[in-house]
Design a protein around this motif. Structure first.
Motif, short mmCIF file in Angstrom:
data_model
loop_
_atom_site.label_atom_id
_atom_site.label_comp_id
_atom_site.label_asym_id
_atom_site.label_seq_id
_atom_site.Cartn_x
_atom_site.Cartn_y
_atom_site.Cartn_z
N PRO A 106 -34.27 21.32 20.33
CA PRO A 106 -34.86 22.62 19.92
C PRO A 106 -33.85 23.56 19.29
CG PRO A 106 -35.69 21.98 22.08
CD PRO A 106 -34.60 21.01 21.74
N LEU A 107 -32.61 23.58 19.82
CA LEU A 107 -31.59 24.46 19.25
C LEU A 107 -31.14 23.97 17.87
CD1 LEU A 107 -29.34 25.19 22.38
CD2 LEU A 107 -30.97 26.73 21.26
N SER A 108 -31.32 22.68 17.60
CA SER A 108 -30.91 22.10 16.32
C SER A 108 -32.05 22.07 15.31
CB SER A 108 -30.39 20.68 16.53
OG SER A 108 -29.31 20.66 17.45
N ALA A 109 -33.12 22.81 15.58
CA ALA A 109 -34.30 22.77 14.71
C ALA A 109 -33.99 23.09 13.24
CB ALA A 109 -35.37 23.73 15.24
N PRO A 110 -33.14 24.09 12.93
CA PRO A 110 -32.84 24.35 11.50
C PRO A 110 -32.19 23.15 10.81
CG PRO A 110 -32.20 26.23 12.84
CD PRO A 110 -32.55 25.13 13.80
N ALA A 111 -31.23 22.52 11.48
CA ALA A 111 -30.57 21.37 10.88
C ALA A 111 -31.52 20.18 10.80
CB ALA A 111 -29.33 20.99 11.70
N LEU A 112 -32.36 20.00 11.81
CA LEU A 112 -33.33 18.91 11.79
C LEU A 112 -34.33 19.09 10.64
CD1 LEU A 112 -34.06 18.50 15.61
CD2 LEU A 112 -32.76 16.94 14.14
N THR A 113 -34.74 20.33 10.41
CA THR A 113 -35.64 20.60 9.30
C THR A 113 -34.96 20.30 7.97
OG1 THR A 113 -36.70 22.36 10.57
CG2 THR A 113 -37.05 22.37 8.19
N THR A 114 -33.69 20.64 7.87
CA THR A 114 -32.95 20.37 6.65
C THR A 114 -32.90 18.88 6.33
OG1 THR A 114 -31.58 22.33 6.96
CG2 THR A 114 -30.72 20.62 5.51
N VAL A 115 -32.49 18.09 7.31
CA VAL A 115 -32.36 16.65 7.06
C VAL A 115 -33.73 16.01 6.87
CG1 VAL A 115 -30.16 16.51 8.28
CG2 VAL A 115 -32.28 16.14 9.55
N ALA A 116 -34.76 16.54 7.53
CA ALA A 116 -36.11 16.00 7.35
C ALA A 116 -36.59 16.23 5.92
CB ALA A 116 -37.07 16.64 8.35
N VAL A 117 -36.36 17.43 5.40
CA VAL A 117 -36.78 17.72 4.04
C VAL A 117 -36.01 16.86 3.04
CG1 VAL A 117 -36.81 19.50 2.25
CG2 VAL A 117 -37.52 20.06 4.57
N LEU A 118 -34.71 16.74 3.24
CA LEU A 118 -33.91 15.92 2.33
C LEU A 118 -34.35 14.46 2.37
CD1 LEU A 118 -30.34 17.41 2.97
CD2 LEU A 118 -31.86 17.83 1.04
N ALA A 119 -34.61 13.93 3.56
CA ALA A 119 -35.05 12.54 3.67
C ALA A 119 -36.42 12.36 3.05
CB ALA A 119 -35.07 12.12 5.15
N PHE A 120 -37.32 13.32 3.27
CA PHE A 120 -38.68 13.21 2.73
C PHE A 120 -38.67 13.24 1.20
CE2 PHE A 120 -42.77 14.80 1.33
CZ PHE A 120 -43.67 14.12 2.13
N VAL A 121 -37.96 14.21 0.64
CA VAL A 121 -37.92 14.33 -0.82
C VAL A 121 -37.23 13.13 -1.45
CG1 VAL A 121 -37.03 15.72 -2.73
CG2 VAL A 121 -38.02 16.84 -0.74
N THR A 122 -36.16 12.64 -0.82
CA THR A 122 -35.47 11.46 -1.34
C THR A 122 -36.39 10.25 -1.34
OG1 THR A 122 -33.34 12.29 -0.55
CG2 THR A 122 -33.50 9.93 -1.02
N SER A 123 -37.13 10.06 -0.25
CA SER A 123 -38.07 8.95 -0.17
C SER A 123 -39.20 9.11 -1.18
CB SER A 123 -38.63 8.84 1.25
OG SER A 123 -39.63 7.85 1.33
N TRP A 124 -39.69 10.33 -1.32
CA TRP A 124 -40.82 10.58 -2.22
C TRP A 124 -40.44 10.26 -3.68
CZ3 TRP A 124 -45.75 12.18 -0.85
CH2 TRP A 124 -46.59 12.52 -1.90
N ASN A 125 -39.21 10.57 -4.04
CA ASN A 125 -38.77 10.37 -5.43
C ASN A 125 -38.16 9.00 -5.68
OD1 ASN A 125 -39.54 13.00 -6.13
ND2 ASN A 125 -37.56 13.85 -5.52
N ALA A 126 -38.06 8.16 -4.65
CA ALA A 126 -37.41 6.86 -4.80
C ALA A 126 -38.18 5.99 -5.79
CB ALA A 126 -37.30 6.17 -3.45
N TYR A 127 -37.46 5.34 -6.64
CA TYR A 127 -38.08 4.46 -7.64
C TYR A 127 -37.57 3.02 -7.54
CZ TYR A 127 -39.41 2.51 -12.18
OH TYR A 127 -39.92 1.71 -13.17
N LEU A 128 -36.25 2.87 -7.43
CA LEU A 128 -35.67 1.53 -7.48
C LEU A 128 -36.10 0.66 -6.30
CD1 LEU A 128 -33.80 -0.51 -8.78
CD2 LEU A 128 -31.88 0.54 -7.57
#
Length: 274
Positions: A188-210
């Motif tokens: 719970p205390l790491s929620a800001p960092a967890l949100t950051t990595v979740a967004v980065l992972a989601f966007v990276t996966s969403w845009n993946a092509y290769l």
């Protein structure tokens, strides 16, 4: 005083250039979907006049678009959950435990930031074929999560390390186990960092092509980036419809990123301070 104003002016100029480089292509694609092919051929950089909604209606009425959208969403959610789950556990161990080789492990994950997917294409394909993961969503989600782990751990470790150790000591005195501290207090205390990595992972996966291109041959399993490429090849003469399809495929990831922007900044700030 003059040097300060000059630096401020250069900063504004740089911001305007960055906004222009990033926003203008998006506007061109989005507005191009509201035009006809004749309008695009006559004035490629012009505004819609009149506005045409048939292109977007055609794409939204296509079952293929929603299939691609569902595939991308499912893979992105799985990859994000795996990256955040395993990354948070690794970040916890590397930040709160002291053991031999800890820094070597962290350095190894850091070096993973420099490892491009293209280098691992052939061995990854052979490995997925041996495991029977070709034409499987897991065959895309698992490698995507693995390639997201380095940045996840690099962000989470300093953030978790900055959380005072007194909290853990007090929790242990109250009878909380290390796993309980991790689950009930640290996450719970790491929620800001967890949100950051979740967004980065989601966007990276969403845009993946290769990676989806490597795993999928059946168009029914295609993600949106592959769907855009297939749609473009099928309707190469219908530029306006291709632009509409491309604009709609970018909306979910862009909206997700914009909504979580403040969380991302907070997570990165905490990681830098840590």
């Amino acid at each position: 005083m003059r040097s300060g104003k000059f630096g401020l002016s250069m900063g504004y100029l740089a911001a305007i250039v960055v906004v222009g480089v990033t926003v203008v292509p998006l506007l061109f694609v989005a507005l191009g979907g509201f035009r006809t092919n004749a309008q695009l051929n006559t004035d490629p950089a012009g505004l819609p006049g009149p506005w045409v909604f048939d292109n977007y209606a055609s794409v939204l009425g296509s079952s293929a678009f929603w299939t691609f959208l569902g595939n991308s969403a499912l893979i992105a959610v799985i990859a994000t959950a795996l990256a955040v789950g395993f990354g948070s556990m690794a970040g916890y161990a590397l930040s709160r435990y002291h053991f031999k080789g800890r820094e070597a492990f962290y350095t190894l994950f850091t070096l993973g930031l420099l490892f491009p997917l293209g280098v691992a294409t052939l061995p990854l394909y052979l490995w997925l074929r041996q495991l029977g993961l070709l034409e499987s969503f897991w065959g895309v989600a698992i490698p995507e999560a693995a390639f997201s782990l380095p940045v996840t751990i690099v962000i989470l470790r300093p953030f978790m390390h900055a959380i005072p150790g007194e909290l853990e000591d007090a929790a242990v005195l109250d009878g909380t186990t290390r796993l309980g501290f991790f689950w009930r207090i640290l996450l719970p205390l790491s929620a800001p960092a967890l949100t950051t990595v979740a967004v980065l992972a989601f966007v990276t996966s969403w845009n993946a092509y290769l990676l989806p291109l490597l795993v999928f041959n059946d168009s029914g399993n295609f993600t949106l980036p592959l769907g855009v490429a297939m749609f473009q090849s099928q309707f190469s003469q219908d530029t306006a419809r291709v632009l509409a399809f491309t604009a709609l495929s970018a909306i979910p990831a862009l909206a997700f990123f914009v909504l979580a922007e403040r969380r991302i900044v907070g997570g990165l700030t905490g990681s830098v301070k840590g």
